[in-house]
Design an enzyme around this catalytic site. Structure first.
Site, PDB file in Angstrom:
ATOM      1  N   HIS A 127       0.809  -1.222   0.000  1.00 54.33           N
ATOM      2  CA  HIS A 127       0.000   0.000   0.000  1.00 54.33           C
ATOM      3  C   HIS A 127       0.847   1.279   0.000  1.00 54.33           C
ATOM      4  CE1 HIS A 127      -3.809  -2.040   0.317  1.00 54.33           C
ATOM      5  NE2 HIS A 127      -3.375  -2.755   1.334  1.00 54.33           N
ATOM      6  N   GLU A 231      -6.843 -12.417   4.964  1.00 52.74           N
ATOM      7  CA  GLU A 231      -7.653 -11.195   5.020  1.00 52.74           C
ATOM      8  C   GLU A 231      -8.941 -11.319   4.197  1.00 52.74           C
ATOM      9  OE1 GLU A 231      -5.028  -8.066   3.696  1.00 52.74           O
ATOM     10  OE2 GLU A 231      -3.896  -9.455   2.442  1.00 52.74           O
ATOM     11  N   ASP A 257      -9.323  -5.638   5.162  1.00 50.47           N
ATOM     12  CA  ASP A 257      -9.735  -6.386   3.971  1.00 50.47           C
ATOM     13  C   ASP A 257     -10.748  -7.467   4.323  1.00 50.47           C
ATOM     14  OD1 ASP A 257      -8.430  -5.305   1.643  1.00 50.47           O
ATOM     15  OD2 ASP A 257      -6.529  -5.924   2.518  1.00 50.47           O
TER      16      ASP A 257
END
Length: 361
Positions: A127, A231, A257
């Site tokens: 990310h 996730e 997530d």
């Protein structure tokens, strides 16, 4: 007579120099002084000034700054320097580790995080805006602060794993692992043939101290922490199988997530998400220490799930914050505080103006 005395002086000087060259103990003045009771006019006393006794202000020197960063090499480690424990060995010893996620890719913030005594820092290539080159700068900063680095990959594939591992992090994190098969592939990306499929350039990469560490090939599997991130709902269903894969050291929970996969993107604290998280946690903990294998439980702290609560539920690795989040909060609070004070000052000034007008009347 003068020539004789000169020769004597030269002989004595030569003898003194020889003594200085071959014996450190001869630096004491007494060893260079002739017998004081001798009355021979040809024997001369030579005195060297006593070396000053320097006193260093050790109380103002930070001990940490005097220790070089740990050397990964088994062949170049200095014998009187205690070996630093790896994240993997600390987990096996029962430690609970507390760390930070680094999304900014700022070497300065990485160094500050390390000097703040976090147990580990995750450089997040999934990310964060940086890639391998930017991650390397952060690893340099963390090494200077003697703090272990973990690299989170942007995708769980062999190419990303190979490039990340060549940088020499202590840990690697694979995102979105949803099955035992995916977990086995992730482990294979971390090991050289015949145990895996990792491409080899171990003679020239940072992971092996650029080839200086002759023991790298025999130690890297024991030292590398392999983390698989679960996730999604699908991953939770298979989490016990994932955690039981040989070579998976940690299962990292991904609450954001996971909540998104359940339809609660804006509500990670939803009761149903919490229940799914507890199911996943129990699945991992069933395997921890099982027959010497299994995985440790790792995760993120959230506003509704404090680090201390996670530790009480069996988490052994906890990431308490993200560098960008910490900086954002500090900035927002700083501006808020300034504006609040400015407003109070304006109100006080108005009151003062009113008072002055009243008295002037």
């Amino acid at each position: 007579m003068a020539t004789f005395q000169t020769r004597v002086h030269l002989d004595l000087l030569r003898s003194a120099m020889a003594t200085l060259a071959f014996s450190t103990s001869s630096l004491h003045p007494k060893t260079l002084t002739k017998n004081p009771h001798s009355h021979s006019p040809s024997q001369t006393s030579i005195h060297l000034p006593k070396a000053p006794n320097f006193q260093f202000p050790t109380s103002v020197i930070n001990h940490k700054t005097l220790i070089a960063p740990p050397i990964r090499s088994t062949t170049t480690t200095i014998s009187d320097t205690p070996a630093q424990q790896t994240l993997k060995s600390r987990l096996k010893n029962g430690d609970t580790l507390y760390g930070l996620f680094l999304l900014s890719f700022s070497p300065t913030l990485a160094e500050i995080a390390g000097l703040s005594d976090y147990d580990f820092v995750v450089v997040d290539m999934e990310h964060g805006p940086g890639g391998i080159s930017q991650a390397l700068s952060c690893l340099h900063a963390l090494a200077a602060a003697r703090t272990p680095a973990i690299l989170r990959l942007p995708d769980s594939d062999a190419a990303w794993a190979k490039k990340a591992l060549d940088l020499g992090p202590q840990g690697i994190m694979f995102p979105m692992i949803e099955s035992q098969k995916m977990a086995k592939k992730a482990v294979s990306y971390c090991k050289f043939p015949p145990n895996g499929v990792r491409g080899s350039a171990h003679t020239v990469v940072r992971a092996s101290d650029y080839g200086i560490d002759n023991g790298y090939l025999s130690s890297y599997e024991d030292e590398l922490l392999i983390m698989c991130q679960v996730e999604s709902e699908e991953g939770v269903k298979k989490i016990e199988e994932i955690a039981s894969v040989d070579g998976v050291d940690c299962v990292q929970m991904g609450p954001l997530d996971l909540s998104a996969s359940m339809g609660y993107l804006w509500d990670p604290g939803n009761k149903k998400v919490k229940e799914m998280m507890r199911t996943a946690e129990k699945g991992v903990l069933k395997t921890t220490g099982k027959g010497g294998g299994g995985a440790f439980l790792s995760g993120f702290a959230m506003p509704h799930d404090k680090p201390e609560d996670m530790r009480s539920r069996g988490y052994h690795m906890i990431s308490g914050a993200v560098d960008i989040g910490l900086f954002r909060s500090a900035c927002v609070e700083d501006v808020k505080r300034f504006k609040s004070i400015a407003t109070d000052d304006e109100d006080n000034d108005k009151d003062k103006d009113g008072d002055e007008k009243y008295w002037s009347e």
